[in-house]
Motif scaffolding. Structure first.
Motif, PDB file in Angstrom:
ATOM      1  N   SER A  29      -0.709 -81.276 -19.898  1.00 54.48           N
ATOM      2  CA  SER A  29       0.776 -80.754 -19.431  1.00 54.48           C
ATOM      3  C   SER A  29       1.754 -81.659 -19.478  1.00 54.48           C
ATOM      4  N   HIS A  30       1.552 -83.112 -19.884  1.00 51.94           N
ATOM      5  CA  HIS A  30       2.531 -84.020 -19.938  1.00 51.94           C
ATOM      6  C   HIS A  30       2.317 -84.758 -21.347  1.00 51.94           C
ATOM      7  N   SER A  31       1.464 -84.332 -22.329  1.00 52.92           N
ATOM      8  CA  SER A  31       1.568 -84.875 -23.496  1.00 52.92           C
ATOM      9  C   SER A  31       1.865 -83.767 -24.754  1.00 52.92           C
ATOM     10  N   GLN A  32       1.743 -84.572 -25.930  1.00 50.10           N
ATOM     11  CA  GLN A  32       2.204 -83.630 -27.019  1.00 50.10           C
ATOM     12  C   GLN A  32       1.398 -84.202 -28.430  1.00 50.10           C
ATOM     13  N   MET A  33       1.078 -83.360 -29.276  1.00 46.71           N
ATOM     14  CA  MET A  33       0.464 -83.751 -30.767  1.00 46.71           C
ATOM     15  C   MET A  33       1.346 -83.191 -31.762  1.00 46.71           C
ATOM     16  N   THR A  34       2.263 -83.851 -32.249  1.00 45.59           N
ATOM     17  CA  THR A  34       3.284 -83.391 -33.462  1.00 45.59           C
ATOM     18  C   THR A  34       2.870 -84.285 -34.769  1.00 45.59           C
ATOM     19  N   PHE A  35       3.309 -83.517 -35.892  1.00 41.28           N
ATOM     20  CA  PHE A  35       3.203 -84.199 -36.996  1.00 41.28           C
ATOM     21  C   PHE A  35       4.595 -83.943 -37.856  1.00 41.28           C
ATOM     22  N   PHE A  36       4.810 -84.770 -38.766  1.00 38.18           N
ATOM     23  CA  PHE A  36       5.932 -84.797 -39.491  1.00 38.18           C
ATOM     24  C   PHE A  36       5.624 -84.848 -40.965  1.00 38.18           C
ATOM     25  N   ILE A  37       6.460 -83.889 -41.857  1.00 38.01           N
ATOM     26  CA  ILE A  37       6.072 -84.166 -43.440  1.00 38.01           C
ATOM     27  C   ILE A  37       7.578 -83.846 -44.021  1.00 38.01           C
ATOM     28  N   LYS A  38       7.797 -84.489 -45.116  1.00 41.72           N
ATOM     29  CA  LYS A  38       9.004 -84.385 -45.845  1.00 41.72           C
ATOM     30  C   LYS A  38       9.180 -82.909 -46.443  1.00 41.72           C
ATOM     31  N   TYR A  39       9.968 -82.363 -46.554  1.00 44.21           N
ATOM     32  CA  TYR A  39      10.271 -80.985 -46.984  1.00 44.21           C
ATOM     33  C   TYR A  39      11.517 -80.914 -47.881  1.00 44.21           C
ATOM     34  N   MET A  40      11.507 -80.805 -49.330  1.00 41.77           N
ATOM     35  CA  MET A  40      12.542 -80.809 -50.239  1.00 41.77           C
ATOM     36  C   MET A  40      12.978 -82.204 -50.301  1.00 41.77           C
ATOM     37  N   MET A  41      12.117 -83.281 -50.085  1.00 46.15           N
ATOM     38  CA  MET A  41      12.441 -84.689 -50.304  1.00 46.15           C
ATOM     39  C   MET A  41      13.416 -85.301 -49.198  1.00 46.15           C
ATOM     40  N   VAL A  42      14.036 -84.382 -48.432  1.00 38.45           N
ATOM     41  CA  VAL A  42      15.010 -84.789 -47.249  1.00 38.45           C
ATOM     42  C   VAL A  42      14.706 -84.460 -45.996  1.00 38.45           C
ATOM     43  N   ASP A  44      12.929 -84.031 -42.481  1.00 34.37           N
ATOM     44  CA  ASP A  44      11.639 -84.236 -42.107  1.00 34.37           C
ATOM     45  C   ASP A  44      11.104 -83.171 -40.957  1.00 34.37           C
ATOM     46  N   PHE A  45      10.228 -82.273 -41.679  1.00 31.72           N
ATOM     47  CA  PHE A  45       9.861 -81.164 -41.305  1.00 31.72           C
ATOM     48  C   PHE A  45       8.828 -81.533 -40.251  1.00 31.72           C
ATOM     49  N   GLU A  46       8.987 -80.647 -38.886  1.00 29.00           N
ATOM     50  CA  GLU A  46       7.794 -81.312 -37.673  1.00 29.00           C
ATOM     51  C   GLU A  46       7.096 -79.848 -37.200  1.00 29.00           C
ATOM     52  N   GLY A  47       6.011 -80.013 -37.039  1.00 31.59           N
ATOM     53  CA  GLY A  47       5.090 -79.176 -36.439  1.00 31.59           C
ATOM     54  C   GLY A  47       4.153 -79.738 -35.479  1.00 31.59           C
ATOM     55  N   ARG A  48       3.430 -78.651 -34.547  1.00 31.95           N
ATOM     56  CA  ARG A  48       2.815 -79.484 -33.401  1.00 31.95           C
ATOM     57  C   ARG A  48       1.349 -78.498 -33.047  1.00 31.95           C
ATOM     58  N   PHE A  49       0.664 -78.815 -32.369  1.00 32.10           N
ATOM     59  CA  PHE A  49      -0.629 -78.230 -32.186  1.00 32.10           C
ATOM     60  C   PHE A  49      -0.509 -77.862 -30.677  1.00 32.10           C
ATOM     61  N   LYS A  50      -0.697 -76.310 -30.337  1.00 35.84           N
ATOM     62  CA  LYS A  50      -0.819 -76.066 -28.888  1.00 35.84           C
ATOM     63  C   LYS A  50      -1.997 -76.428 -28.154  1.00 35.84           C
ATOM     64  N   VAL A  51      -3.113 -76.640 -28.791  1.00 36.21           N
ATOM     65  CA  VAL A  51      -4.279 -76.636 -28.023  1.00 36.21           C
ATOM     66  C   VAL A  51      -4.954 -77.927 -28.645  1.00 36.21           C
ATOM     67  N   TYR A  52      -5.312 -78.958 -27.679  1.00 32.48           N
ATOM     68  CA  TYR A  52      -5.909 -80.321 -28.106  1.00 32.48           C
ATOM     69  C   TYR A  52      -6.288 -81.219 -27.008  1.00 32.48           C
ATOM     70  N   ASP A  53      -7.069 -81.807 -27.360  1.00 32.00           N
ATOM     71  CA  ASP A  53      -7.709 -82.645 -25.970  1.00 32.00           C
ATOM     72  C   ASP A  53      -8.082 -84.126 -26.440  1.00 32.00           C
ATOM     73  N   GLY A  54      -8.421 -84.819 -25.591  1.00 32.35           N
ATOM     74  CA  GLY A  54      -8.529 -86.292 -25.966  1.00 32.35           C
ATOM     75  C   GLY A  54      -9.107 -87.166 -24.650  1.00 32.35           C
ATOM     76  N   LYS A  55      -9.705 -88.390 -24.817  1.00 27.47           N
ATOM     77  CA  LYS A  55     -10.096 -89.329 -23.991  1.00 27.47           C
ATOM     78  C   LYS A  55     -10.042 -90.904 -24.325  1.00 27.47           C
ATOM     79  N   ILE A  56      -9.841 -91.475 -23.687  1.00 27.27           N
ATOM     80  CA  ILE A  56      -9.798 -93.160 -23.826  1.00 27.27           C
ATOM     81  C   ILE A  56     -10.720 -93.652 -22.704  1.00 27.27           C
ATOM     82  N   THR A  57     -11.684 -94.754 -23.231  1.00 25.59           N
ATOM     83  CA  THR A  57     -12.445 -95.464 -22.447  1.00 25.59           C
ATOM     84  C   THR A  57     -12.130 -96.844 -22.585  1.00 25.59           C
TER      85      THR A  57
END
Length: 223
Positions: A29-42, A44-57
């Motif tokens: 609820s307080h995190s975000q997974m996003t990515f960026f990629i160049k489109y038409m060489m200029v 910075d196109f952005e997208g994200r994933f609505k469902v994700y998970d993770g952990k750190i030990t």
């Protein structure tokens, strides 16, 4: 014989002592997974994933050196703000989401970086059945804080890294004047803003501790 067995049992206990590690779960609820990629060489196109998970030990609550990091995204939940484009990205030429529903990262090394508060993060990234070594950078929050509502301990990392989409078979190459790859950039930048909640349970691990045993005492027990 009894004293020999007793000594061996004590020796084993000392050599394989249990220690506790701290587990941190991603607060989606307080995190975000996003990515960026160049489109038409200029752009910075952005997208994200609505469902994700993770952990750190981590080794302890305050020591993240040599921590283990893992996270995943559900490729079926990619979102770019355009339904038609989202549908296209789920197809075989891109993420092939019906067959490969998950993209995953598992760390192999987590070491302090040259700048205080940063870490050099190495690991295996798996997309569409391809697994490649990638390097990323993790920036930790200044300190651990307590949630004012739940009382749980909170920490945060911003993890960023760059990889080539062609290494994972993601996307074809559009052509402009016979030159490949100019419409859609080759490099994908991953940006993970992770809020972490400390788990109430400790993880028991077994480690080998070096001990010194007097040779004469050892002979007296073994006989």
């Amino acid at each position: 014989m009894k004293s020999k067995k007793s000594f061996i049992a004590i020796l084993v206990i000392f050599m394989f002592s249990a220690s506790a590690q701290t587990s941190w779960k991603v607060d989606r609820s307080h995190s975000q997974m996003t990515f960026f990629i160049k489109y038409m060489m200029v752009n910075d196109f952005e997208g994200r994933f609505k469902v994700y998970d993770g952990k750190i030990t981590s080794v302890t609550e305050n020591d993240f050196n040599n921590a283990s990091v893992s996270f995943m995204v559900d490729t079926r939940t990619i979102e770019t703000g355009d339904e038609g484009r989202d549908t296209e990205l789920k197809k075989k030429d891109f993420f092939d989401s019906d067959k490969y529903t998950r993209a995953e990262f598992t760390s192999t090394s987590f070491k302090p970086g040259k700048i205080k508060g940063t870490y050099d993060l190495d690991g295996d990234l798996k997309i569409k059945g391809y697994t490649k070594k990638v390097k990323m950078t993790a920036i930790g929050a200044p300190k651990i804080v307590a949630d004012p509502y739940s009382g749980k301990m909170l920490y945060a990392f911003n993890i960023t890294g760059k990889f080539k989409r062609s290494d994972f078979g993601v996307g074809g190459y559009d052509l402009i004047d016979g030159t490949a790859g100019l419409v859609l950039g080759e490099d994908i930048t991953l940006n993970c803003n992770l809020m972490l909640v400390k788990s109430d349970k400790l993880i028991a691990t077994v480690g080998k501790n070096k001990i010194k045993v007097d040779a004469k005492k050892l002979e007296s027990y073994v006989g």
